[in-house]
Design a protein around this motif. Sequence first.
Motif, mmCIF file in Angstrom:
data_model
loop_
_atom_site.group_PDB
_atom_site.id
_atom_site.type_symbol
_atom_site.label_atom_id
_atom_site.label_comp_id
_atom_site.label_asym_id
_atom_site.label_seq_id
_atom_site.Cartn_x
_atom_site.Cartn_y
_atom_site.Cartn_z
ATOM 1 N N TYR A 76 5.545 98.555 -6.023
ATOM 2 C CA TYR A 76 6.458 97.500 -5.578
ATOM 3 C C TYR A 76 7.836 97.627 -6.214
ATOM 4 C CZ TYR A 76 2.225 95.483 -3.662
ATOM 5 O OH TYR A 76 1.072 95.301 -2.968
ATOM 6 N N ARG A 77 7.855 98.239 -7.387
ATOM 7 C CA ARG A 77 9.143 98.487 -8.016
ATOM 8 C C ARG A 77 9.928 99.512 -7.181
ATOM 9 N NH1 ARG A 77 8.812 98.807 -14.351
ATOM 10 N NH2 ARG A 77 10.272 100.483 -14.600
ATOM 11 N N ILE A 78 9.204 100.500 -6.682
ATOM 12 C CA ILE A 78 9.850 101.508 -5.825
ATOM 13 C C ILE A 78 10.312 100.840 -4.522
ATOM 14 C CG2 ILE A 78 9.485 103.655 -4.522
ATOM 15 C CD1 ILE A 78 7.487 104.498 -6.703
ATOM 16 N N VAL A 79 9.461 99.961 -3.977
ATOM 17 C CA VAL A 79 9.814 99.262 -2.722
ATOM 18 C C VAL A 79 11.075 98.425 -2.948
ATOM 19 C CG1 VAL A 79 9.056 97.551 -1.014
ATOM 20 C CG2 VAL A 79 7.407 99.174 -1.937
ATOM 21 N N ALA A 135 11.926 86.975 -6.730
ATOM 22 C CA ALA A 135 11.123 86.415 -7.832
ATOM 23 C C ALA A 135 10.422 85.143 -7.363
ATOM 24 C CB ALA A 135 12.006 86.118 -9.029
ATOM 25 N N VAL A 136 11.150 84.249 -6.713
ATOM 26 C CA VAL A 136 10.548 82.982 -6.298
ATOM 27 C C VAL A 136 9.513 83.199 -5.193
ATOM 28 C CG1 VAL A 136 12.258 82.184 -4.572
ATOM 29 C CG2 VAL A 136 11.067 80.536 -5.950
ATOM 30 N N GLN A 137 9.775 84.146 -4.308
ATOM 31 C CA GLN A 137 8.819 84.369 -3.221
ATOM 32 C C GLN A 137 7.546 85.062 -3.713
ATOM 33 O OE1 GLN A 137 11.572 86.005 -0.319
ATOM 34 N NE2 GLN A 137 11.457 84.107 0.827
ATOM 35 N N MET A 152 7.403 94.303 -12.146
ATOM 36 C CA MET A 152 7.869 94.798 -10.855
ATOM 37 C C MET A 152 9.386 94.812 -10.769
ATOM 38 S SD MET A 152 5.958 93.121 -7.673
ATOM 39 C CE MET A 152 4.329 92.667 -8.151
ATOM 40 N N LEU A 153 9.990 93.710 -11.270
ATOM 41 C CA LEU A 153 11.445 93.591 -11.182
ATOM 42 C C LEU A 153 12.148 94.232 -12.373
ATOM 43 C CD1 LEU A 153 11.712 89.869 -9.971
ATOM 44 C CD2 LEU A 153 11.709 91.918 -8.574
ATOM 45 N N ASN A 154 11.331 94.814 -13.255
ATOM 46 C CA ASN A 154 11.851 95.464 -14.457
ATOM 47 C C ASN A 154 12.663 94.488 -15.327
ATOM 48 O OD1 ASN A 154 12.076 97.644 -16.120
ATOM 49 N ND2 ASN A 154 13.876 98.499 -15.094
ATOM 50 N N GLN A 155 12.092 93.293 -15.502
ATOM 51 C CA GLN A 155 12.785 92.262 -16.273
ATOM 52 C C GLN A 155 11.842 91.596 -17.258
ATOM 53 O OE1 GLN A 155 14.202 89.946 -13.050
ATOM 54 N NE2 GLN A 155 16.044 91.177 -12.809
ATOM 55 N N VAL A 160 12.345 86.091 -15.652
ATOM 56 C CA VAL A 160 11.718 85.798 -14.356
ATOM 57 C C VAL A 160 11.439 84.305 -14.228
ATOM 58 C CG1 VAL A 160 9.687 86.233 -12.893
ATOM 59 C CG2 VAL A 160 10.780 88.111 -14.099
ATOM 60 N N LYS A 161 10.953 83.703 -15.321
ATOM 61 C CA LYS A 161 10.680 82.251 -15.309
ATOM 62 C C LYS A 161 11.965 81.496 -14.962
ATOM 63 C CE LYS A 161 6.996 81.647 -18.642
ATOM 64 N NZ LYS A 161 6.733 81.312 -20.041
ATOM 65 N N VAL A 162 13.055 81.905 -15.637
ATOM 66 C CA VAL A 162 14.348 81.253 -15.394
ATOM 67 C C VAL A 162 14.773 81.460 -13.944
ATOM 68 C CG1 VAL A 162 16.817 81.318 -16.001
ATOM 69 C CG2 VAL A 162 15.094 81.378 -17.803
ATOM 70 N N ARG A 163 14.566 82.686 -13.447
ATOM 71 C CA ARG A 163 14.956 82.995 -12.065
ATOM 72 C C ARG A 163 14.204 82.105 -11.075
ATOM 73 N NH1 ARG A 163 18.116 87.236 -11.029
ATOM 74 N NH2 ARG A 163 18.274 88.936 -12.555
ATOM 75 N N VAL A 164 12.895 81.942 -11.304
ATOM 76 C CA VAL A 164 12.076 81.145 -10.392
ATOM 77 C C VAL A 164 12.529 79.687 -10.407
ATOM 78 C CG1 VAL A 164 9.727 80.290 -9.948
ATOM 79 C CG2 VAL A 164 10.073 82.693 -10.521
#
Lengths: 186, 174
Positions: A76-79, A135-137, A152-155, A160-164
């Motif tokens: 998924y990282r590649i996708v 991230a949220v989806q 997956m998002l390399n973060q 990620v929590k903050v992003r969501v």
Amino acid sequence: MITTQEEYSLIDRVLAGDEASYALLVDKYKSYAFTIAVKILQNKGEAEEAAQDAFIKAFRYLNNFNKQAKFSTWLYRIVFNTAISYKRKNRNQFESIENQIIEYSDRSDIEMKKDDKRFFINQALLKLSDADRLAVQLYYMKEYSLEEIAEMLNQNINTVKVRVHRARQRIADELKKILKEEAVNL
Amino acid sequence: MEKKKLSDDILLQFLDGNLSEAETDFIQESINENNENQVRLRELEIVHEFLKRETSLLTPSTNFTEKVIKGLHKKASPVFLSPKNGFLLIIGLLIASLLALSLLSTDTINQLQTNFNFKDLPLNIKNVKMPSTFTFNMTLFIRGFVIVNLILAFILLDRTILRPIFQKRSNMIF
């Protein structure tokens, strides 16, 4: 349902030259890969092309997969990266013409779909950055933990929590801005 | 006494069900007793419910896997002209056509009609039958050039600009 061990043995067979085993992996993950690409590109045709391209890249670099993470996370990282590069490429190609088209269709759609909550939330979603939207989806797909989404998002997981959280806040604020007081009565 | 305004972070954790029972009760009470909290919770809830409902897996085309397997050993295809380069080439073709047409509109072009006499050439080929003269009609040549240019411009317009735009629009998701 393929277990992680079975998945690793499939990967070993692919590396030994058995391409039919790769078809099993593609079958298993194609819907997720396609969904991720659609979320980024907002275009099914391009998303399918990007997802296929990502599977081909994954096949070419399969010997770099070190089996410490899940194959799906690595894939998924590649996708994600492939879809982002497709988006960049297409943005450069169509920017001037597409901006005009979107502007026109927005106006007419707003006239026609005043009560369409789905339409407005989708509009608000489109205003988020690619990483926030994805991230949220992914979070709402309930298939992956925050740790896996972070990988997956390399973060970082906290990022990620903050992003969501931030993505949901922004959608709510955007929706409020679009519909003003009507949003709460929808 | 009215309860304090809750942060979005707390309200989102409440919606996600990440709080303990005691915390949930406290938040519920704060929501019931503060109108601002109720309004904000409703706003976030709309988004939460929408994302829960709409974030589902999408299915790609039935021949997805087949296409991937076919593409595993395919070399990258050469990139066709970008819309920008296609547009520039069309402009170039149109300018060349306009120049050619402006030449046609002047009388000078008719003076360029020439007869070649092959007998004047310093060649001595006995076995090959050569035509004695050959007429080169410049007007006809320029007309042909303009037609070919216009056909090329239409093909470029279709391949590099119109087709990609309509393809993109037909696949657009709203």
